[in-house]
Scaffold this motif. Structure first.
Motif, PDB file in Angstrom:
ATOM      1  N   ILE A  30      -3.903   5.757  -3.760  1.00 52.62           N
ATOM      2  CA  ILE A  30      -3.048   5.013  -3.917  1.00 52.62           C
ATOM      3  C   ILE A  30      -2.999   3.760  -2.631  1.00 52.62           C
ATOM      4  O   ILE A  30      -2.829   4.884  -1.429  1.00 52.62           O
ATOM      5  N   CYS A  31      -3.983   2.666  -2.482  1.00 48.81           N
ATOM      6  CA  CYS A  31      -4.014   2.126  -1.166  1.00 48.81           C
ATOM      7  C   CYS A  31      -3.645   0.996  -1.169  1.00 48.81           C
ATOM      8  O   CYS A  31      -3.151   0.308  -1.915  1.00 48.81           O
ATOM      9  N   THR A  32      -3.065   0.463   0.217  1.00 49.05           N
ATOM     10  CA  THR A  32      -2.491  -0.236   0.667  1.00 49.05           C
ATOM     11  C   THR A  32      -3.395  -0.501   1.989  1.00 49.05           C
ATOM     12  O   THR A  32      -3.883  -0.407   2.311  1.00 49.05           O
ATOM     13  N   GLN A  33      -2.665  -2.670   1.253  1.00 45.81           N
ATOM     14  CA  GLN A  33      -3.383  -2.746   2.544  1.00 45.81           C
ATOM     15  C   GLN A  33      -2.732  -2.864   3.822  1.00 45.81           C
ATOM     16  O   GLN A  33      -1.097  -4.036   3.611  1.00 45.81           O
ATOM     17  N   LYS A  34      -2.902  -3.160   5.318  1.00 46.29           N
ATOM     18  CA  LYS A  34      -1.769  -3.446   6.171  1.00 46.29           C
ATOM     19  C   LYS A  34      -1.316  -5.019   6.719  1.00 46.29           C
ATOM     20  O   LYS A  34      -2.609  -5.681   6.647  1.00 46.29           O
ATOM     21  N   SER A  35      -0.296  -5.391   6.961  1.00 48.47           N
ATOM     22  CA  SER A  35      -0.085  -6.766   6.416  1.00 48.47           C
ATOM     23  C   SER A  35      -1.431  -7.125   7.720  1.00 48.47           C
ATOM     24  O   SER A  35      -1.059  -8.805   7.639  1.00 48.47           O
ATOM     25  N   ASN A  36      -1.553  -6.531   8.851  1.00 49.60           N
ATOM     26  CA  ASN A  36      -2.114  -6.761  10.128  1.00 49.60           C
ATOM     27  C   ASN A  36      -3.619  -6.944  10.125  1.00 49.60           C
ATOM     28  O   ASN A  36      -4.366  -7.654  10.459  1.00 49.60           O
ATOM     29  N   LEU A  37      -3.990  -6.771   8.839  1.00 44.69           N
ATOM     30  CA  LEU A  37      -5.637  -6.984   8.851  1.00 44.69           C
ATOM     31  C   LEU A  37      -5.596  -8.398   8.372  1.00 44.69           C
ATOM     32  O   LEU A  37      -5.259  -8.968   7.421  1.00 44.69           O
ATOM     33  N   ILE A  41      -9.069   0.523 -12.382  1.00 45.91           N
ATOM     34  CA  ILE A  41      -8.288  -0.194 -10.952  1.00 45.91           C
ATOM     35  C   ILE A  41      -6.614  -1.284 -11.300  1.00 45.91           C
ATOM     36  O   ILE A  41      -7.127  -1.414 -11.821  1.00 45.91           O
ATOM     37  N   ASP A  42      -6.054  -0.967 -10.623  1.00 44.37           N
ATOM     38  CA  ASP A  42      -4.566  -1.613 -11.027  1.00 44.37           C
ATOM     39  C   ASP A  42      -3.770  -2.334  -9.626  1.00 44.37           C
ATOM     40  O   ASP A  42      -3.278  -0.961  -9.203  1.00 44.37           O
ATOM     41  N   GLU A  43      -3.838  -2.818  -9.189  1.00 44.72           N
ATOM     42  CA  GLU A  43      -2.631  -3.147  -8.876  1.00 44.72           C
ATOM     43  C   GLU A  43      -1.434  -3.352  -8.658  1.00 44.72           C
ATOM     44  O   GLU A  43      -0.833  -3.713 -10.126  1.00 44.72           O
ATOM     45  N   PHE A  44      -0.180  -2.970  -7.809  1.00 37.84           N
ATOM     46  CA  PHE A  44       0.991  -2.737  -8.498  1.00 37.84           C
ATOM     47  C   PHE A  44       1.925  -3.558  -6.698  1.00 37.84           C
ATOM     48  O   PHE A  44       1.812  -3.374  -5.962  1.00 37.84           O
ATOM     49  N   LYS A  45       3.156  -4.144  -6.940  1.00 40.81           N
ATOM     50  CA  LYS A  45       3.533  -4.691  -6.295  1.00 40.81           C
ATOM     51  C   LYS A  45       4.678  -3.171  -5.046  1.00 40.81           C
ATOM     52  O   LYS A  45       5.219  -2.479  -5.870  1.00 40.81           O
ATOM     53  N   SER A  46       4.266  -3.081  -3.866  1.00 34.60           N
ATOM     54  CA  SER A  46       4.875  -2.146  -3.131  1.00 34.60           C
ATOM     55  C   SER A  46       6.391  -2.512  -3.276  1.00 34.60           C
ATOM     56  O   SER A  46       6.919  -3.642  -2.927  1.00 34.60           O
ATOM     57  N   LEU A  47       6.440  -0.966  -2.283  1.00 33.50           N
ATOM     58  CA  LEU A  47       8.206  -1.138  -2.001  1.00 33.50           C
ATOM     59  C   LEU A  47       8.542  -2.285  -0.297  1.00 33.50           C
ATOM     60  O   LEU A  47       7.527  -2.149  -0.091  1.00 33.50           O
ATOM     61  N   LYS A  48       9.891  -1.573  -0.708  1.00 35.97           N
ATOM     62  CA  LYS A  48       9.923  -2.762   0.759  1.00 35.97           C
ATOM     63  C   LYS A  48       9.560  -1.819   1.865  1.00 35.97           C
ATOM     64  O   LYS A  48       9.121  -2.194   3.293  1.00 35.97           O
ATOM     65  N   SER A  49       9.540  -0.357   1.963  1.00 36.76           N
ATOM     66  CA  SER A  49       9.035   0.770   3.103  1.00 36.76           C
ATOM     67  C   SER A  49       7.669   0.742   3.280  1.00 36.76           C
ATOM     68  O   SER A  49       7.512   1.408   3.726  1.00 36.76           O
ATOM     69  N   ASP A  96       4.511  -1.607   4.480  1.00 34.33           N
ATOM     70  CA  ASP A  96       3.922  -2.772   5.532  1.00 34.33           C
ATOM     71  C   ASP A  96       3.272  -3.662   4.597  1.00 34.33           C
ATOM     72  O   ASP A  96       3.231  -4.476   4.608  1.00 34.33           O
ATOM     73  N   ALA A  97       2.563  -3.845   3.297  1.00 33.31           N
ATOM     74  CA  ALA A  97       2.011  -4.690   2.558  1.00 33.31           C
ATOM     75  C   ALA A  97       2.797  -4.469   2.117  1.00 33.31           C
ATOM     76  O   ALA A  97       3.814  -4.886   1.018  1.00 33.31           O
ATOM     77  N   ALA A  98       2.739  -6.179   0.799  1.00 30.93           N
ATOM     78  CA  ALA A  98       3.114  -6.610  -0.541  1.00 30.93           C
ATOM     79  C   ALA A  98       2.487  -6.205  -1.193  1.00 30.93           C
ATOM     80  O   ALA A  98       3.669  -5.876  -2.523  1.00 30.93           O
ATOM     81  N   MET A  99       1.244  -5.980  -1.140  1.00 25.61           N
ATOM     82  CA  MET A  99       0.543  -5.247  -2.936  1.00 25.61           C
ATOM     83  C   MET A  99       0.328  -4.155  -2.560  1.00 25.61           C
ATOM     84  O   MET A  99      -0.780  -3.153  -0.684  1.00 25.61           O
ATOM     85  N   SER A 100      -0.836  -3.500  -3.480  1.00 27.31           N
ATOM     86  CA  SER A 100      -0.836  -2.162  -3.608  1.00 27.31           C
ATOM     87  C   SER A 100      -1.765  -1.887  -4.202  1.00 27.31           C
ATOM     88  O   SER A 100      -1.555  -2.391  -5.950  1.00 27.31           O
TER      89      SER A 100
END
Length: 104
Positions: free
Chosen positions: A95-102, A67-75, A77-81
């Motif tokens: 590759i999982c991203t967290q939706k900002s509204n969760l 498991i490794d987290e990284f900064k997501s792209l501007k495109s 919705d989440a800040a980290m993936s």
């Protein structure tokens, strides 16, 4: 909706344009530039790229999961993936991203 041999059912973008987009994605070009050159949106370029994704069964977890987290792209919705990797084979599992509204 009219159907033609040039496009997929329910799609307005021809198969030839999609193939040309895929060929450009293999080069060092930004998705925005590819979109401008083909007169489509950046999200269309993203959809064409995602259409090449190999679907694998995710009904199991690998024996050893990295498991490794990284900064997501501007495109995204989440800040980290989070990158999930099968450590035994070295292949990306997901590759999982967290939706900002969760809310967690």
């Amino acid at each position: 909706m009219a159907e033609t041999q040039l496009t997929d059912k329910g799609c307005f973008i021809s198969r030839d344009v999609k193939i040309s987009i895929l060929q450009d994605l293999c080069k060092y070009k930004s998705m925005k530039l590819i979109a401008e050159e083909h007169f489509v949106s950046s999200s269309t370029v993203s959809r064409v790229l995602r259409s090449t994704e190999i679907k694998i069964s995710k009904k199991y977890l690998p024996r050893v999961l990295g498991i490794d987290e990284f900064k997501s792209l501007k495109s995204v919705d989440a800040a980290m993936s989070v990158n999930l990797v099968n450590n035994e084979t070295g292949k990306v599992f997901d590759i999982c991203t967290q939706k900002s509204n969760l809310r967690i």
